[in-house]
Design a protein around this motif. Structure first.
Motif, mmCIF file in Angstrom:
data_model
loop_
_atom_site.group_PDB
_atom_site.id
_atom_site.type_symbol
_atom_site.label_atom_id
_atom_site.label_comp_id
_atom_site.label_asym_id
_atom_site.label_seq_id
_atom_site.Cartn_x
_atom_site.Cartn_y
_atom_site.Cartn_z
ATOM 1 N N TRP A 74 0.829 -1.216 0.000
ATOM 2 C CA TRP A 74 0.000 0.000 0.000
ATOM 3 C C TRP A 74 0.861 1.262 0.000
ATOM 4 O O TRP A 74 0.475 2.287 -0.553
ATOM 5 C CB TRP A 74 -0.934 -0.018 1.190
ATOM 6 N N ILE A 75 2.046 1.153 0.619
ATOM 7 C CA ILE A 75 2.939 2.317 0.614
ATOM 8 C C ILE A 75 3.509 2.536 -0.785
ATOM 9 O O ILE A 75 3.642 3.678 -1.249
ATOM 10 C CB ILE A 75 4.076 2.134 1.642
ATOM 11 N N LEU A 76 3.852 1.438 -1.471
ATOM 12 C CA LEU A 76 4.347 1.569 -2.844
ATOM 13 C C LEU A 76 3.297 2.199 -3.749
ATOM 14 O O LEU A 76 3.608 3.053 -4.589
ATOM 15 C CB LEU A 76 4.753 0.196 -3.384
ATOM 16 N N LEU A 77 2.037 1.775 -3.583
ATOM 17 C CA LEU A 77 0.957 2.363 -4.379
ATOM 18 C C LEU A 77 0.799 3.849 -4.080
ATOM 19 O O LEU A 77 0.675 4.676 -4.993
ATOM 20 C CB LEU A 77 -0.348 1.627 -4.095
ATOM 21 N N SER A 78 0.845 4.221 -2.784
ATOM 22 C CA SER A 78 0.728 5.634 -2.410
ATOM 23 C C SER A 78 1.893 6.442 -2.969
ATOM 24 O O SER A 78 1.718 7.586 -3.419
ATOM 25 C CB SER A 78 0.689 5.765 -0.885
ATOM 26 N N SER A 79 3.094 5.849 -2.947
ATOM 27 C CA SER A 79 4.265 6.542 -3.484
ATOM 28 C C SER A 79 4.119 6.804 -4.971
ATOM 29 O O SER A 79 4.417 7.897 -5.463
ATOM 30 C CB SER A 79 5.520 5.730 -3.206
ATOM 31 N N ASN A 80 3.658 5.784 -5.706
ATOM 32 C CA ASN A 80 3.496 5.961 -7.152
ATOM 33 C C ASN A 80 2.431 7.010 -7.476
ATOM 34 O O ASN A 80 2.607 7.829 -8.397
ATOM 35 C CB ASN A 80 3.127 4.627 -7.802
ATOM 36 N N LEU A 81 1.337 7.006 -6.720
ATOM 37 C CA LEU A 81 0.292 8.005 -6.952
ATOM 38 C C LEU A 81 0.800 9.406 -6.614
ATOM 39 O O LEU A 81 0.543 10.365 -7.353
ATOM 40 C CB LEU A 81 -0.939 7.671 -6.111
ATOM 41 N N SER A 82 1.523 9.537 -5.491
ATOM 42 C CA SER A 82 2.054 10.845 -5.104
ATOM 43 C C SER A 82 3.056 11.350 -6.130
ATOM 44 O O SER A 82 3.066 12.541 -6.475
ATOM 45 C CB SER A 82 2.713 10.751 -3.727
ATOM 46 N N THR A 83 3.897 10.460 -6.619
ATOM 47 C CA THR A 83 4.874 10.852 -7.631
ATOM 48 C C THR A 83 4.178 11.332 -8.895
ATOM 49 O O THR A 83 4.587 12.316 -9.517
ATOM 50 C CB THR A 83 5.807 9.674 -7.967
ATOM 51 N N ALA A 84 3.092 10.638 -9.284
ATOM 52 C CA ALA A 84 2.349 11.049 -10.483
ATOM 53 C C ALA A 84 1.749 12.439 -10.305
ATOM 54 O O ALA A 84 1.774 13.260 -11.226
ATOM 55 C CB ALA A 84 1.247 10.035 -10.783
#
Length: 392
Positions: free
Chosen positions: A201-211
């Protein structure tokens, strides 16, 4: 365009003029008849000499206005300023005096030094010739800069802080997600622990934040590209695109509209014919939406049609106010009111955008810190908990 420094003898004195021209021969031709030319030298595109600061320009304008009010001639006033100051004020005053003494008016002399005098300031000084006088125009220009410089500086600083924080946040999240965390999970400690680290879930949040950060930086980059590359080629298209942006439209066009309506009000108030005033200001406004509409309004006056119908870019209520003006004095007064209105809207939206920019940058930086914690410290805490369970 290249800039040339022309030395010449005029009125028994040596003068120096700065001339924008494609080559030395063109620069020589542009000052022919002003005096005996001694030399023409191309100036380097870079220079070690610093330009006038806002405070120095304010001092120059206020003192020059006071001397003009005292009936001192323009060239003599500039010479007195040059003899009273050192540094950049002295250099600029001497160059202005050289240009004035061989035939330039003050705005034209200032145009020879664009690094020292912004375009908007020159336009306001030139507007003084339309009725209020040069000294009053200089005071208006000084006051204009005092009102505008600080908010614009704060907006730019907020913008650069937001960009720096966003870049730092994006780089931190990308490196953490795709470099640091994979390396951490591949170490012997995590393999020997025989535990599954729950960070999906942290990886998903990181990818969304980066986008989101990349989209924000892309928006700023797109605006910069439109301003720097597309607008010189297609100004009308860019102006129309900027009009769709809720806050930035007032920042992008506020200064232009203020200066344009202010000059138009002075022209009409000074008795210049309506079609002539609209045509002159339309040409000065350039090839953007507002300049094109003013030129259309000038043609409408000649053809006997309502000229206000051509001003489609201004608010309908402002257009209605102009249409309701019965005489020249009321039109000039309404235009001056519109100028002040656009000035206030510019300041308001700059004041809104500056803290928003800083806030966005801080949020992105905070997100990167959370991602860094979640993908490095949290896995270590999970494995420490697993090791403690195994020990029991």
């Amino acid at each position: 365009m290249p800039r040339f420094e022309v030395r010449l003898i005029a009125g028994g004195k040596a003068r120096t003029l700065l001339v924008d021209a494609s080559d030395a021969d063109t620069a020589r031709a542009r000052v022919s008849g002003r005096g005996r030319i001694l030399s023409v030298r191309r100036r380097p595109s870079w220079t070690l000499s610093r330009t006038l600061s806002h405070n120095e320009r304010h001092i120059l304008f206020i003192r020059l206005a006071s001397m003009l009010d005292s009936r001192v001639g323009l060239a003599e006033a500039l010479r007195r300023l040059a003899s009273s100051f050192d540094g950049r004020i002295r250099r600029v005053a001497e160059q202005l005096a050289d240009a004035v003494e061989i035939g330039d008016d003050l705005p034209t002399a200032m145009e020879r030094q664009p690094a020292d005098f912004p375009i908007t300031v020159i336009a306001l000084v030139r507007a003084g010739g339309y009725g209020i006088g040069t000294s009053e125009a200089l005071r208006n220009a000084a006051g204009f800069e005092s009102d505008m410089v600080r908010p614009m500086r704060e907006f730019r600083s907020g913008l650069w802080v937001a960009i720096a924080h966003s870049l730092l946040g994006a780089v931190t999240m990308i490196l953490t997600t795709h470099v640091l965390t994979p390396w951490l999970l591949s170490t012997d400690l995590f393999r020997d622990a025989r535990t599954k680290v729950d960070i999906g879930w942290i990886l998903l949040s990181s990818n969304l934040s980066t986008a989101v950060v990349v989209l924000f930086l892309g928006l700023l980059g797109g605006i910069a590209f439109l301003n720097g590359v597309v607008k010189p080629v297609a100004p009308v298209v860019v102006d129309r695109l900027f009009r769709l942006m809720p806050i930035y439209r007032h920042i992008a066009s506020g200064l232009e509209q203020y200066v344009t309506f202010h000059k138009l009000a002075l022209l009409i108030g000074a008795g210049v014919a309506m079609d002539k005033a609209l045509s002159l200001i339309g040409e000065a406004a350039g090839r953007g939406v507002l300049g094109g509409e003013l030129r259309q309004a000038a043609r409408a006056v000649v053809m006997g049609r309502p000229w206000t119908d051509a001003l489609r870019s201004i608010h309908p209520t402002d257009r209605a106010s102009l249409a309701a003006a019965d005489n020249r004095e009321e039109v000039a007064r309404t235009l001056q009111t519109l100028a002040q209105q656009h000035r206030d809207l510019y300041l308001l939206n700059v004041g809104l955008a500056q803290p928003m920019m800083r806030g966005v940058g801080i949020v992105f930086l905070g997100l990167s810190g959370m991602v860094l914690f979640g993908l490095t410290i949290l896995p270590m805490m999970q494995i420490a908990d697993q090791l403690a369970r195994q020990a029991l």
